[in-house]
Design an enzyme around this catalytic site. Structure first.
Site, PDB file in Angstrom:
ATOM      1  N   SER A  26       0.822  -1.219   0.000  1.00 41.52           N
ATOM      2  CA  SER A  26       0.000   0.000   0.000  1.00 41.52           C
ATOM      3  C   SER A  26       0.853   1.265   0.000  1.00 41.52           C
ATOM      4  CB  SER A  26      -0.907   0.002   1.229  1.00 41.52           C
ATOM      5  OG  SER A  26      -0.091   0.050   2.402  1.00 41.52           O
ATOM      6  N   GLY A  27       2.093   1.159  -0.502  1.00 41.07           N
ATOM      7  CA  GLY A  27       2.897   2.370  -0.668  1.00 41.07           C
ATOM      8  C   GLY A  27       2.537   3.058  -1.968  1.00 41.07           C
ATOM      9  N   VAL A  28       3.381   3.998  -2.363  1.00 42.50           N
ATOM     10  CA  VAL A  28       3.088   4.779  -3.571  1.00 42.50           C
ATOM     11  C   VAL A  28       2.944   3.881  -4.798  1.00 42.50           C
ATOM     12  CG1 VAL A  28       5.573   5.338  -3.747  1.00 42.50           C
ATOM     13  CG2 VAL A  28       3.966   6.623  -5.104  1.00 42.50           C
ATOM     14  N   ALA A  29       3.787   2.856  -4.923  1.00 41.13           N
ATOM     15  CA  ALA A  29       3.737   2.001  -6.118  1.00 41.13           C
ATOM     16  C   ALA A  29       2.411   1.246  -6.173  1.00 41.13           C
ATOM     17  CB  ALA A  29       4.909   1.017  -6.107  1.00 41.13           C
ATOM     18  N   LYS A  48       0.639  -5.533   4.866  1.00 40.71           N
ATOM     19  CA  LYS A  48       0.806  -6.465   5.990  1.00 40.71           C
ATOM     20  C   LYS A  48       0.498  -5.813   7.325  1.00 40.71           C
ATOM     21  CE  LYS A  48       5.894  -6.368   6.322  1.00 40.71           C
ATOM     22  NZ  LYS A  48       7.077  -7.214   6.424  1.00 40.71           N
ATOM     23  N   THR A  56       6.971   4.686   1.959  1.00 42.19           N
ATOM     24  CA  THR A  56       6.367   5.874   1.334  1.00 42.19           C
ATOM     25  C   THR A  56       5.950   6.896   2.373  1.00 42.19           C
ATOM     26  OG1 THR A  56       5.534   4.539  -0.495  1.00 42.19           O
ATOM     27  CG2 THR A  56       4.420   6.646  -0.081  1.00 42.19           C
ATOM     28  N   GLU A 127      18.748  18.733  -4.120  1.00 38.62           N
ATOM     29  CA  GLU A 127      19.312  17.605  -3.368  1.00 38.62           C
ATOM     30  C   GLU A 127      20.565  17.094  -4.062  1.00 38.62           C
ATOM     31  OE1 GLU A 127      16.258  14.658  -2.613  1.00 38.62           O
ATOM     32  OE2 GLU A 127      15.251  15.931  -1.168  1.00 38.62           O
ATOM     33  N   ASP A 222      10.250  -8.901   2.019  1.00 38.01           N
ATOM     34  CA  ASP A 222       9.380 -10.073   1.787  1.00 38.01           C
ATOM     35  C   ASP A 222       9.154 -10.299   0.290  1.00 38.01           C
ATOM     36  OD1 ASP A 222       9.131  -9.967   4.526  1.00 38.01           O
ATOM     37  OD2 ASP A 222       7.050  -9.273   4.521  1.00 38.01           O
ATOM     38  N   HIS A 243      21.961   6.146   3.473  1.00 37.77           N
ATOM     39  CA  HIS A 243      21.708   7.596   3.543  1.00 37.77           C
ATOM     40  C   HIS A 243      22.690   8.197   4.542  1.00 37.77           C
ATOM     41  CE1 HIS A 243      19.738  11.443   3.981  1.00 37.77           C
ATOM     42  NE2 HIS A 243      18.893  11.138   3.017  1.00 37.77           N
ATOM     43  N   ARG A 289      24.918  10.634  -2.596  1.00 36.85           N
ATOM     44  CA  ARG A 289      24.903  10.220  -1.184  1.00 36.85           C
ATOM     45  C   ARG A 289      25.869   9.083  -0.842  1.00 36.85           C
ATOM     46  NH1 ARG A 289      18.545   8.769  -0.913  1.00 36.85           N
ATOM     47  NH2 ARG A 289      18.471  11.019  -0.958  1.00 36.85           N
ATOM     48  N   HIS A 350      19.225   2.642   3.632  1.00 30.87           N
ATOM     49  CA  HIS A 350      18.085   3.500   3.251  1.00 30.87           C
ATOM     50  C   HIS A 350      17.234   2.932   2.125  1.00 30.87           C
ATOM     51  CE1 HIS A 350      15.872   7.202   2.779  1.00 30.87           C
ATOM     52  NE2 HIS A 350      16.320   7.396   1.556  1.00 30.87           N
ATOM     53  N   GLU A 374      10.044  -0.034  -4.917  1.00 30.46           N
ATOM     54  CA  GLU A 374      11.352  -0.434  -4.377  1.00 30.46           C
ATOM     55  C   GLU A 374      11.625  -1.935  -4.522  1.00 30.46           C
ATOM     56  OE1 GLU A 374      12.210   1.718  -0.792  1.00 30.46           O
ATOM     57  OE2 GLU A 374      14.007   0.531  -0.418  1.00 30.46           O
ATOM     58  N   ARG A 385      21.056   5.348  -6.508  1.00 30.37           N
ATOM     59  CA  ARG A 385      19.823   6.097  -6.790  1.00 30.37           C
ATOM     60  C   ARG A 385      20.033   7.577  -6.531  1.00 30.37           C
ATOM     61  NH1 ARG A 385      15.384   7.976  -3.757  1.00 30.37           N
ATOM     62  NH2 ARG A 385      16.139   6.955  -1.880  1.00 30.37           N
TER      63      ARG A 385
END
Ligand code: FAD
Ligand code: SIN
Length: 542
Positions: A26-29, A48, A56, A127, A222, A243, A289, A350, A374, A385
């Site tokens: 249920s993240g952005v993807a 989960k 996210t 950034e 997972d 990070h 980074r 990170h 991810e 990245r």
């Protein structure tokens, strides 16, 4: 070879549900894919834990996108390729960079509230590794929360999208090499099957494999592990990004201090007050980074300390508080006032750069299985990245994969036939280990031996220890997420460690103290893991 599931089952005995498109995460993807697929197909999205417990939700700095007249796609493409250190796939980079503005415009139409200048134009931050200010952000340093909430609002309004929280996916179900859904578990229902014509893995990263991490505890890889068991190809699993700046207070959880803080002029200093980054890289505090993380380690060794400091005093207390309200609040909990005192910081694991290999529509090597966000390897990031390129990758590929999956199920009017088969697991003859102890020791081992600085013999030692633990843990059948997560962590820790030992060069996030040079002749290539392989194989960059 017959595959092994985490739990035995008989499909015809299990309760089951059927859907067109199953989305794990249920993240952005996952959310962006659900909205795309939900336009024409029935979607079931699971997470989960609580819906908002994802990487996210914690994202701070922002989303990279070219939307200013003085910026260009070419520049964003060049920065991404440069940071990827020769392993990015140009087509993936072009796709994400060029489709980014449209993904942002639609978010704004859906009500996402990005920060703006006083004249109403979007506010763009800077950034590391970006040659222009192209990072949009929300609520100062709560971009992820705003993004997730905006997508959730849209997803929840669609009748075609059903959502199940607190639903743990153990494994992808495969039949004759094709994905047919997943084996799921909830505290109330126990085990059940979700049969789906298409399954999208949007299960996030692997930060929780390391003792020091910016990631929430759910990031136990997972998805990578279940894709591996389902015999999907994985790519460049050695590439884990660290990070540079998490708050370092011994004994407390690590909390990210966004790179955007350095983008606003903060500098890294050591305990004597020296601003050391200019001695390490021409871009100083805004170097990519991986460079900053390694420079911090070098400076810590030089000054014999456990951390360095981020000096934000130039911003003043009010300036800091209004631009970074979330970080300010956390600093306050530790009695640190960033307007007056430097923040103690230290690098942490990170972002999982490697992942399930997929094409430009998110399709993995297993039929009917997609990977996005991810969990995936699209080729955008290469060996490293670029800051704020991850949320945008998930938006672009989430939409692409969701649409592709739905397009390929629409028209399937035949009722879904529940497959009949039994997955058996022989009883373990070996003794049990203390799982909590193995989990915590594994995290320490990876941080120590497979972290920012890697060295051949220590990688080999780590692989041997992981194999030892795996021997006692992977042959067991557990009945709750703690056990399944540990099994996943061990599987992925091995892939990461063996790949890191295999790549005898330094590139991007992968730094070998025994092979400190980039070696294009032998190593400008991917490392691919194919089904059941004990070692990865070289694959060309296209
Ligand atoms: P996630 O958002 O991590 O979602 C994973 C989902 O999968 C969760 O819902 C989880 O419950 C579910 N899941 C996992 N395993 C299972 C299972 N077994 N069963 C069921 N569900 C499961 N990137 C940027 O571009 N800009 C930033 O500013 C930025 N800041 C960041 C700050 C922090 C502190 C962190 C940790 C990351 C940051 N990132 C940033 C990276 C970025 O947030 C993530 O890469 C991105 O959000 C990943 O999205 P995702 O949808 O792939 O996975
Ligand atoms: C940050 O805010 O520093 C994180 C940005 C990112 O991970 O892209």
């Amino acid at each position: 070879m017959e595959r092994r599931y985490l739990h035995p089952f008989k499909t015809h005995r299990l309760p089951h549900v059927v859907t067109d498109v199953l989305i794990i995460g249920s993240g952005v993807a996952g959310l962006r894919a659900a909205i795309a697929a939900g336009d024409s197909a029935d979607v079931l999205l699971v997470s989960k834990q609580h819906l908002s417990e994802s990487n996210t939700f914690y994202a701070q700095g922002g989303i990279a996108t070219v939307m200013r007249a003085d910026d260009s796609f070419e520049s964003h493409i060049a920065d991404t390729l440069a940071t990827g250190c020769g392993l990015s796939e140009r087509e993936a980079v072009e796709t994400v960079v060029r489709e980014a503005p449209a993904r942002i415009e639609e978010l704004i139409q859906w009500g996402a509230n990005f920060d703006r200048e006083t004249d109403g134009r979007l506010s763009f931050g800077r950034e590391g590794g970006h040659s222009a200010a192209r990072i949009i952000h929300a609520l100062g340093d709560a971009t992820g929360r705003e993004l997730a909430n905006s997508l959730l609002r849209v997803a929840m309004q669609r009748e075609s999208i059903s959502i199940l929280e607190h639903t743990f996916i153990l494994d992808l179900i495969t039949l004759e090499g094709r994905c047919a859904g997943a084996l799921a578990w909830t505290q109330q229902r126990g085990l059940f099957a979700i049969f789906a014509r298409k399954t999208l893995l949007a299960s996030g990263g692997a930060g929780a494999l390391f003792r020091e991490t910016t990631n929430p505890a759910i990031a136990t890889a997972d998805g990578h592990a279940m894709a591996w068991r389902a015999q999907a190809e994985l790519r460049d699993m050695e590439m884990m990004q660290f990070h540079p700046t998490t708050i370092y207070i011994a004994g407390s959880a690590r909390f990210l201090v966004s790179e955007a803080v350095r983008g606003e002029g903060a500098t890294l200093i050591d305990r004597s007050g020296e601003a050391f980054m200019k001695a390490y890289h021409p871009m100083a505090d805004l170097a990519p980074r991986d460079v900053v993380s390694r420079s911090i380690l070098a400076q810590m060794a030089k000054t014999q300390t456990t951390h360095v400091f981020l000096d934000c005093r130039k911003m003043g207390e009010n300036g800091f508080k209004s631009r970074f309200p979330g970080i300010y609040q956390v600093c306050q909990q530790f009695a640190i006032n960033p307007g007056h005192q430097p923040i103690p910081v230290h690098p942490s694991a990170h972002y999982m750069v490697g992942g399930v290999r997929c094409d430009l529509m998110g399709r993995s090597s297993v039929e009917n299985l997609y990977a996005i966000g991810e969990a995936s390897y699209t080729g955008l990031h290469g060996a490293n990245r670029l800051a704020s390129n991850s949320l945008i990758e998930a938006l672009v590929f989430g939409k692409r994969a969701g649409e592709d999956a739905a397009a390929n199920v629409v028209g399937h009017q035949r009722p879904f036939e529940v497959p009949r088969f039994t997955a058996e697991i022989p009883r373990s003859q070996r003794t049990e280990l203390d799982m909590a102890d193995v989990r915590s020791s594994l995290k320490s081992l990876l941080w120590r031996n497979v972290g920012i600085e890697r060295h051949g013999p220590r990688l080999v030692e780590a692989a041997e220890i992981i194999d030892f633990w795996s021997h006692y843990v992977l042959d067991k059948v557990f009945d709750s997420p703690a056990g399944w997560e540990l099994q996943n962590m061990l599987e992925v820790a091995r892939l990461m460690t063996v790949a890191a030992a295999t790549r005898t060069e330094t590139r991007g996030v992968h730094y070998r103290t025994d092979f400190p040079e980039l070696n294009d002749v032998d190593w400008r290539c991917h490392l691919d893991w194919s089904a059941q392989a004990r070692v990865p194989e070289k694959a060309p960059v296209s």
